[in-house]
Design an enzyme around this catalytic site. Structure first.
Site, PDB file in Angstrom:
ATOM      1  N   ASN A  91       0.812  -1.239  -0.169  1.00 24.18           N
ATOM      2  CA  ASN A  91       0.144  -0.078   0.055  1.00 24.18           C
ATOM      3  C   ASN A  91       0.776   1.219   0.059  1.00 24.18           C
ATOM      4  OD1 ASN A  91      -2.337   1.834   0.635  1.00 24.18           O
ATOM      5  ND2 ASN A  91      -1.285   1.948   2.604  1.00 24.18           N
ATOM      6  N   SER A 138      -2.595   0.579  -6.483  1.00 29.15           N
ATOM      7  CA  SER A 138      -2.313   1.371  -7.578  1.00 29.15           C
ATOM      8  C   SER A 138      -3.083   2.676  -7.608  1.00 29.15           C
ATOM      9  CB  SER A 138      -2.346   0.697  -8.946  1.00 29.15           C
ATOM     10  OG  SER A 138      -1.757   1.483 -10.039  1.00 29.15           O
ATOM     11  N   SER A 139      -3.293   3.411  -8.732  1.00 22.38           N
ATOM     12  CA  SER A 139      -4.066   4.549  -8.648  1.00 22.38           C
ATOM     13  C   SER A 139      -4.782   4.661 -10.181  1.00 22.38           C
ATOM     14  CB  SER A 139      -3.172   5.530  -8.302  1.00 22.38           C
ATOM     15  OG  SER A 139      -3.739   6.944  -8.612  1.00 22.38           O
ATOM     16  N   TYR A 152       4.984   9.240 -10.391  1.00 18.60           N
ATOM     17  CA  TYR A 152       3.901   8.589  -9.543  1.00 18.60           C
ATOM     18  C   TYR A 152       3.135   7.893 -10.793  1.00 18.60           C
ATOM     19  CZ  TYR A 152      -0.393   8.169  -6.579  1.00 18.60           C
ATOM     20  OH  TYR A 152      -1.281   7.658  -6.189  1.00 18.60           O
ATOM     21  N   LYS A 156       2.733   3.608 -10.996  1.00 21.28           N
ATOM     22  CA  LYS A 156       1.514   3.115 -10.570  1.00 21.28           C
ATOM     23  C   LYS A 156       0.944   2.163 -11.780  1.00 21.28           C
ATOM     24  CE  LYS A 156       0.579   4.593  -6.381  1.00 21.28           C
ATOM     25  NZ  LYS A 156       0.737   3.431  -5.407  1.00 21.28           N
TER      26      LYS A 156
END
Length: 253
Positions: A91, A138-139, A152, A156
């Site tokens: 996480n 992830s995102s 970022y 991800k």
């Protein structure tokens, strides 16, 4: 629905705040024993005590996931204390969005290598589990270009690719691997609360992009994560669960 988590043993990195804390508490509420880690030592014990209050075994340590040897030692210690590991949830993020080399390095070492090293360290125990599950956080920034494009978003996206590769490679061993891609998630002390105060125009813009008119809560992300991690999702592997309230518009086949 009984998720079948009772008695399973889970590791959640970044488990003292926000999404990680909500995931750890949700797993514990379902009867799983939970180990958490985070960089801030002062947050570990209160979180562990809160988890134990739910009637499960819980443990935790201060660990920087970008430190591979320390992360491996943590996983080995958890496996010894809890008698094995069934679930790992990666996480932690460096939240690096700058274009400079240091931001790229931090994002790679924390987001990417932190995930890979966690999985590698846990693999001997997951192979013995029978109900093994890997979840990577992830995102939505990993599947579309937004203000976090750069280190970022790139890491991800790589995490989703890595996780789907694991799912294919480990299916024969009955080890499932899935990723969860949250949209903008608001919680106390989180990045969006900071942006709300420090950059209200960006916050207003981000809020306006979501047709629900709000951001996700950490608990909403945790609910989806707990299901994917559980035996109730026994035939789901290799998926990327987007939890974003219809924020993103790209069609996911």
């Amino acid at each position: 629905m009984d998720l079948g988590l009772k008695g399973l043993r889970a590791i959640v990195t970044g488990g003292t705040k926000g999404i990680g804390r909500a995931i750890a508490e949700t797993l514990a509420a379902e009867g799983a024993d939970v180990a958490i880690c985070a960089r801030s030592a002062g947050d570990i014990d209160p979180t562990v005590q809160a988890l134990k209050a739910k009637g499960v075994r819980a443990t935790g340590s201060a660990v920087d996931v970008s430190d591979g040897p320390a992360l491996r030692d943590f996983v080995a210690s958890v496996a010894s204390e809890l008698g094995g590991v069934d679930i790992v949830i990666a996480n932690v993020s460096a939240l690096s969005i700058g274009p400079d080399e240091e931001s790229w390095r931090k994002s790679f070492e924390t987001d990417m290598l932190g995930t890979v090293n966690l999985v590698d360290a846990a693999m001997p125990y997951l192979e013995q589990s029978g109900k093994a599950s890997i979840i990577t956080i992830s995102s939505v920034s990993g599947r579309e270009i937004d203000f976090a494009a750069g280190p970022y978003g790139t890491m991800k996206a790589a995490i989703i690719h890595y996780t789907q590769g694991l799912a294919y490679q480990l299916a024969g061993k009955m080890i499932r691997a899935n990723s969860v891609s949250p949209g903008n998630t608001y919680f106390e002390g989180g990045i969006w609360q900071q942006i709300e105060t420090g950059n209200p125009e960006l916050f207003k813009t981000a809020l306006g992009l979501n047709p629900t008119g709000r951001m996700a809560t950490a608990q909403e992300i945790a609910n989806g994560t707990a299901f994917l991690a559980s035996p109730a999702a026994s035939f789901i592997t290799g998926t990327n669960l987007v939890i974003d309230g219809a924020l993103t518009r790209g069609v996911q086949f």
